[in-house]
Design a protein around this motif. Structure first.
Motif, PDB file in Angstrom:
ATOM      1  N   VAL A 175     -32.544  20.982 -56.544  1.00 49.02           N
ATOM      2  CA  VAL A 175     -32.399  22.125 -56.138  1.00 49.02           C
ATOM      3  C   VAL A 175     -32.134  22.578 -54.596  1.00 49.02           C
ATOM      4  O   VAL A 175     -32.623  21.916 -53.864  1.00 49.02           O
ATOM      5  CB  VAL A 175     -33.944  22.732 -56.687  1.00 49.02           C
ATOM      6  CG1 VAL A 175     -34.988  22.213 -55.917  1.00 49.02           C
ATOM      7  CG2 VAL A 175     -34.003  24.128 -56.533  1.00 49.02           C
ATOM      8  N   SER A 176     -31.623  23.773 -54.592  1.00 47.78           N
ATOM      9  CA  SER A 176     -31.517  24.344 -53.127  1.00 47.78           C
ATOM     10  C   SER A 176     -31.756  25.687 -53.097  1.00 47.78           C
ATOM     11  O   SER A 176     -31.671  26.409 -54.333  1.00 47.78           O
ATOM     12  CB  SER A 176     -30.342  23.936 -52.493  1.00 47.78           C
ATOM     13  OG  SER A 176     -28.935  24.601 -52.871  1.00 47.78           O
ATOM     14  N   VAL A 177     -31.525  26.424 -51.718  1.00 44.71           N
ATOM     15  CA  VAL A 177     -31.594  27.754 -51.841  1.00 44.71           C
ATOM     16  C   VAL A 177     -30.580  28.323 -50.832  1.00 44.71           C
ATOM     17  O   VAL A 177     -30.600  28.342 -49.806  1.00 44.71           O
ATOM     18  CB  VAL A 177     -32.951  28.358 -51.202  1.00 44.71           C
ATOM     19  CG1 VAL A 177     -33.076  30.265 -51.156  1.00 44.71           C
ATOM     20  CG2 VAL A 177     -34.240  27.894 -52.162  1.00 44.71           C
ATOM     21  N   PRO A 178     -29.260  28.368 -51.455  1.00 45.68           N
ATOM     22  CA  PRO A 178     -28.326  28.703 -50.697  1.00 45.68           C
ATOM     23  C   PRO A 178     -28.035  29.906 -50.137  1.00 45.68           C
ATOM     24  O   PRO A 178     -27.117  30.166 -49.089  1.00 45.68           O
ATOM     25  CB  PRO A 178     -26.816  28.399 -51.529  1.00 45.68           C
ATOM     26  CG  PRO A 178     -27.567  28.639 -52.602  1.00 45.68           C
ATOM     27  CD  PRO A 178     -29.080  28.512 -52.948  1.00 45.68           C
ATOM     28  N   THR A 179     -28.671  31.063 -50.538  1.00 50.21           N
ATOM     29  CA  THR A 179     -28.484  32.359 -49.996  1.00 50.21           C
ATOM     30  C   THR A 179     -29.833  33.086 -50.008  1.00 50.21           C
ATOM     31  O   THR A 179     -30.807  32.612 -50.874  1.00 50.21           O
ATOM     32  CB  THR A 179     -27.617  33.359 -50.852  1.00 50.21           C
ATOM     33  OG1 THR A 179     -28.163  33.699 -52.230  1.00 50.21           O
ATOM     34  CG2 THR A 179     -26.278  32.642 -51.135  1.00 50.21           C
ATOM     35  N   PRO A 180     -30.151  34.064 -49.330  1.00 47.48           N
ATOM     36  CA  PRO A 180     -31.535  34.584 -49.255  1.00 47.48           C
ATOM     37  C   PRO A 180     -31.943  35.263 -50.650  1.00 47.48           C
ATOM     38  O   PRO A 180     -33.138  35.599 -50.841  1.00 47.48           O
ATOM     39  CB  PRO A 180     -31.451  35.735 -48.291  1.00 47.48           C
ATOM     40  CG  PRO A 180     -30.127  35.334 -47.432  1.00 47.48           C
ATOM     41  CD  PRO A 180     -29.325  34.986 -48.550  1.00 47.48           C
ATOM     42  N   ASN A 181     -31.469  35.383 -51.747  1.00 51.46           N
ATOM     43  CA  ASN A 181     -31.938  35.792 -53.173  1.00 51.46           C
ATOM     44  C   ASN A 181     -31.325  34.872 -54.195  1.00 51.46           C
ATOM     45  O   ASN A 181     -31.527  35.526 -55.256  1.00 51.46           O
ATOM     46  CB  ASN A 181     -31.483  37.121 -53.203  1.00 51.46           C
ATOM     47  CG  ASN A 181     -29.653  37.324 -53.041  1.00 51.46           C
ATOM     48  OD1 ASN A 181     -29.019  36.447 -52.838  1.00 51.46           O
ATOM     49  ND2 ASN A 181     -29.112  38.522 -53.239  1.00 51.46           N
TER      50      ASN A 181
END
Length: 351
Positions: A175-181
């Motif tokens: 899992v990752s968070v590539p953008t702020p949303n």
């Protein structure tokens, strides 16, 4: 050409360990591992100096039996996500004692999540009230995301929402968070193939919606690691392969760009981390059983992938690998060495 210089290691300062994870804290590192007795232990290390790695403090007996571990940091607190002794997902918040201070257990989520056999955790998207997001293999074998708030004053964690039954069976999760949303999961789907799924988290954190997926753009994999929108996998032929992806601004479209082809050989225990805007580092157990670091340049526009160097034979046999990149030219690997013990190795990357 990129070169890796081995700087120092922790020697015999830790005992038997499995399920090794690492979190980078600037000049310090925090490992969270399953000890030889099967319990969770956090250990603080000084890893920023030019000499040997030193052990500073640990959590001693503050946590019990675990069989899976993930770790992240949100502002000033560390949070571990584990599969506890009863087989359930459990989050524990910690004052991690950064700077060689004591490690103190704060709060946990006992009774707030059900069975989980694979556990991952990331900080929540910055444009939402979700401070943490866990992505797990639930008791029915399917992928489930859960959003959490974290009170940084007390360590209290509150369950906000989850993804329900919007995803099917999985056997690997990254899992990752590539953008702020947007939250991005990379999974081994029920057919054995790699699939990326993008998720939107509502502003209040209470709703998680499936936005899009990569469909059949990738084949069979037996390991997955993820950094941003780059996956590092063990492909069907047993070799390491990096794949670059593009996600639309609204998260609904996922496009495969390029891959590393035959630029790397057989690998297991695959980790990947971003090293600046266009460089990535993988740490793997190579075909001969030893630890190897490989540097890659990935064009942020086209997604083309070029291998630029590796660590050659500067480390010995390993059976688990974790990777952290604190910044500058520094890299820290946490491994299960040939004798079954935890060992930290620090590196300097140049070129």
């Amino acid at each position: 050409m990129t070169t890796f210089t081995r700087v120092g290691d922790s020697g015999a300062l830790a005992g038997a360990a499995t399920n090794i994870t690492i979190e980078e804290l600037g000049f310090f590192s925090l490992t969270a591992v399953r000890t030889g007795s099967g319990s969770l232990k956090l250990i603080n290390w000084s890893t920023g100096g030019p000499g040997p790695v030193t052990r500073d403090s640990d959590s001693d007996g503050q946590a019990g039996a675990v069989s899976a571990i993930a770790v992240t940091r949100n502002r000033n607190l560390t949070v571990t996500a584990v599969r506890d002794g009863s087989g359930d997902l459990l989050l524990i918040s910690w004052d991690d004692g950064i700077g060689a201070g004591p490690i103190a257990r704060l709060k946990d989520t006992h009774g707030k999540a059900g069975a989980a056999s694979i556990v991952t955790i990331v900080p929540g998207p910055s444009k939402t009230a979700a401070d943490l997001v866990t992505a797990v293999r639930a008791g029915n074998g399917s992928l489930k995301l859960i959003s959490w708030s974290l009170d940084n004053a007390t360590g209290t964690m509150t369950r906000l929402g989850d993804s329900g039954d919007q995803a099917g069976a999985v056997s690997l999760i990254a899992v990752s968070v590539p953008t702020p949303n947007v939250v991005l999961t990379a999974v081994r789907a029920g057919n054995g193939n790699l699939k990326l799924i993008s998720w939107g988290v509502s502003e209040d954190g209470h709703s998680i919606s499936r936005l899009g997926d990569s469909g059949d753009q990738a084949g069979a994999v037996s390991e997955i690691a993820l950094a941003g929108v780059v996956t590092a996998v063990r492909a069907g032929n047993g070799s390491l392969k990096l794949i670059s992806w593009r996600i639309s601004s609204d998260g609904t479209q996922i496009q495969r760009l390029h891959d590393s082809g035959s630029q790397a050989g057989e690998a297991t225990c695959i980790c990947i981390s971003r090293f600046g805007d266009a460089r990535f580092v993988t740490a793997v157990r190579a075909g001969n059983g030893s630890l190897k670091l490989i540097s890659w340049d990935i064009d942020p526009t086209s997604g083309t992938i070029h291998r630029t160097g590796d660590s050659d034979d500067k480390a010995g046999a390993v059976s688990e690998v974790a990777l952290a990149v604190p910044g500058g030219n520094n890299i820290t690997t946490a491994v299960r060495a040939g004798n079954g013990t935890l060992k930290l190795i620090t590196w300097r990357m140049e070129g």
